[in-house]
Design a protein around this motif. Structure first.
Motif, PDB file in Angstrom:
ATOM      1  N   ASP A 231       0.832  -1.189   0.000  1.00 16.69           N
ATOM      2  CA  ASP A 231       0.000   0.000   0.000  1.00 16.69           C
ATOM      3  C   ASP A 231       0.874   1.249   0.000  1.00 16.69           C
ATOM      4  OD1 ASP A 231      -2.407  -1.368   0.023  1.00 16.69           O
ATOM      5  OD2 ASP A 231      -2.417  -1.524   2.213  1.00 16.69           O
ATOM      6  N   THR A 232       0.244   2.362  -0.347  1.00 15.42           N
ATOM      7  CA  THR A 232       0.934   3.645  -0.351  1.00 15.42           C
ATOM      8  C   THR A 232       0.749   4.339   0.993  1.00 15.42           C
ATOM      9  OG1 THR A 232       0.580   3.886  -2.727  1.00 15.42           O
ATOM     10  CG2 THR A 232       1.115   5.882  -1.497  1.00 15.42           C
ATOM     11  N   TYR A 233       1.846   4.787   1.586  1.00 12.84           N
ATOM     12  CA  TYR A 233       1.808   5.441   2.893  1.00 12.84           C
ATOM     13  C   TYR A 233       2.499   6.802   2.837  1.00 12.84           C
ATOM     14  CZ  TYR A 233       0.260   1.098   5.114  1.00 12.84           C
ATOM     15  OH  TYR A 233      -0.453  -0.014   5.476  1.00 12.84           O
TER      16      TYR A 233
ATOM     17  N   ARG B 147      -1.902   5.927   5.721  1.00 12.19           N
ATOM     18  CA  ARG B 147      -2.298   5.794   4.325  1.00 12.19           C
ATOM     19  C   ARG B 147      -2.816   7.142   3.819  1.00 12.19           C
ATOM     20  NH1 ARG B 147      -4.642   0.822   6.257  1.00 12.19           N
ATOM     21  NH2 ARG B 147      -3.709  -1.026   5.281  1.00 12.19           N
TER      22      ARG B 147
ATOM     23  N   ASN C  58     -11.454   0.234   7.685  1.00 14.19           N
ATOM     24  CA  ASN C  58     -10.246   0.721   7.020  1.00 14.19           C
ATOM     25  C   ASN C  58     -10.258   2.241   6.877  1.00 14.19           C
ATOM     26  OD1 ASN C  58      -9.475  -1.911   6.804  1.00 14.19           O
ATOM     27  ND2 ASN C  58      -9.298  -1.963   4.590  1.00 14.19           N
TER      28      ASN C  58
ATOM     29  N   ARG D  87       5.720   3.259  -1.136  1.00 15.56           N
ATOM     30  CA  ARG D  87       5.051   1.960  -1.182  1.00 15.56           C
ATOM     31  C   ARG D  87       5.715   1.073  -0.124  1.00 15.56           C
ATOM     32  NH1 ARG D  87       0.606   0.688  -4.172  1.00 15.56           N
ATOM     33  NH2 ARG D  87       1.536  -1.202  -5.055  1.00 15.56           N
TER      34      ARG D  87
ATOM     35  N   SER E 108      -7.652   5.020   8.468  1.00 11.96           N
ATOM     36  CA  SER E 108      -7.016   6.061   7.664  1.00 11.96           C
ATOM     37  C   SER E 108      -7.296   7.445   8.245  1.00 11.96           C
ATOM     38  CB  SER E 108      -7.509   6.001   6.215  1.00 11.96           C
ATOM     39  OG  SER E 108      -7.064   4.823   5.578  1.00 11.96           O
TER      40      SER E 108
ATOM     41  N   SER F  24       2.771  -4.365   4.079  1.00 14.84           N
ATOM     42  CA  SER F  24       2.013  -4.272   5.328  1.00 14.84           C
ATOM     43  C   SER F  24       2.799  -4.787   6.525  1.00 14.84           C
ATOM     44  CB  SER F  24       0.696  -5.037   5.198  1.00 14.84           C
ATOM     45  OG  SER F  24       0.929  -6.398   4.832  1.00 14.84           O
TER      46      SER F  24
END
Length: 390
Positions: free
Chosen positions: A2-4, A61, A222, A41, A226, A44
């Motif tokens: 995922d993008t953080y 995120r 989710n 990226r 976020s 997890s």
């Protein structure tokens, strides 16, 4: 993966010496490095370790953002911007001269006559170009520092000579990383006042995840994670702003409380101020309107604001060189930003030790609740309607 968004600690401030001093915010100060904000990226399984890294201030995120959309004015628009005298800007001897204001919004119509003579430093964070295709940013900027248009005054702080215009919302919306990057840009570019009439789109994120195949419960969970993460990120950025006070004045950040309440449907249909207005050290703003001989709070205005300002039937600049009236906490927020610029001007002219501290304190200390209808209380209007220095 995922993008953080990752915020890491800055390097230690360079020593305050003759070689490493700079003139910023009207004060000579040492240079402090900014925290490093990156978008990466990350798998997890690596997130837990990343959060334990002592150099990492916050990890979250990305999250969609949106305008706090105004409403077309339901009142017969007048030829005057009533908010100017309501906050006593028309009688204040201060103009905002020497104050740098940042507007993080949809951009600006730089050719509008309301901005003649103002140095506009623009930066696009959306990838869609600098043009204000919505009009929202132009309207907000006009209320803060717009010059008179065909003899009509629209700007609270008409003496502001420099403005930073960060486009963080485009035709396809925006994201939290754009706001975080723009906040750092504004800080590093010398902003004294930062105005944001926008919000983090929690319902939009839930809908996006549901459309992607998530069960509603999982999508909501989710999205909530976020939202929490972005709140912590915003709090961390605001704390780094406060830390700058060791080297000079930090920006005063002002945000619209939001337009999700529906008092016209039910007296109990009140929504609390949302992000970014709900973050630490952000001055949240409710929308006031005329009610009889005094004021009331607009039916749409979210509760638990810090202060209030005119946000109903607000006349300001609109792309194409025209003027337009709109309703919204989006319209109230720039009134407070303009009044903040006047207080900062006051601080500079009275040689206050800290312009940011004085401005923040005076916005609440001089706000007045006496003209609000008895049906409203501090949960609706905060400390009250802001007033300008005299």
């Amino acid at each position: 993966m995922d993008t953080y968004i990752i915020l890491r600690k800055p390097e230690e401030p360079r020593p305050r010496t003759r070689e490493f001093t700079t003139r910023t915010f009207g004060l000579t100060r040492g240079i402090s490095a900014s925290p490093q904000l990156t978008v990466e990226r990350v798998p997890s399984h690596a997130i837990v370790g990343l959060k334990k890294d002592p150099q990492v201030l916050a990890v979250t995120r990305t999250m969609p953002t949106k305008l706090i959309h105004p409403f077309a004015s339901t009142q017969a628009s007048t030829s005057e911007a009533w908010g100017i005298p309501a906050v006593n800007a028309d009688t204040s001897p201060y103009t905002g001269d020497g104050v740098t204001v940042a507007v993080l919004d949809t951009g600006i119509d730089a050719t509008h006559p309301a901005f003649t003579g103002v140095t506009l430093e623009q930066k696009d964070f959306t990838g869609e170009g600098l043009n204000d295709t919505d009009g929202h940013g132009t309207h907000c900027a006009g209320t803060i520092f717009g010059r008179d248009v065909n003899g009509t005054r629209i700007g609270v702080a008409r003496g502001v000579q420099k403005a930073l215009i960060g486009k963080v919302i485009g035709d396809s919306g925006g994201s939290s990383e754009m706001i975080f990057k723009a906040l750092q840009w504004a800080m590093n570019s010398g902003a004294n006042i930062i105005s944001m009439s926008l919000g983090f789109d929690f319902p939009g994120l839930v809908n996006r995840l549901v459309k992607a195949g998530y069960p509603v419960e999982l999508a909501t969970s989710n999205a909530l994670e976020s939202y929490r993460g972005n709140l912590r990120m915003l709090d961390a950025i605001m704390h780094t702003f406060s830390a700058q006070s060791a080297f000079g004045d930090s920006p005063v950040v002002i945000a619209a409380a939001g337009n999700e309440s529906r008092r016209d449907v039910s007296d109990d249909f009140k929504i609390a101020a949302s992000l970014p207005a709900a973050a630490d050290n952000v001055i949240s703003v409710a929308a006031a309107g005329k009610q009889g001989s005094g004021y009331g709070i607009a039916a749409f205005s979210n509760i638990y604001p810090r202060v209030s300002a005119p946000g109903v039937d607000v006349l300001s600049a609109w792309p194409g060189g025209t003027l337009k009236s709109l309703d919204g906490t989006s319209m109230a927020c720039p009134h407070v930003a303009g009044v903040a610029a006047l207080w900062w001007d006051y601080a500079l002219k009275t040689n206050a030790v800290s312009a940011s501290a004085l401005t923040t304190a005076q916005l609440t200390a001089t706000a007045s609740a006496q003209d609000f209808s008895n049906e409203f209380d501090s949960t609706d209007y905060g400390f009250g309607l802001v007033t300008s220095p005299r």
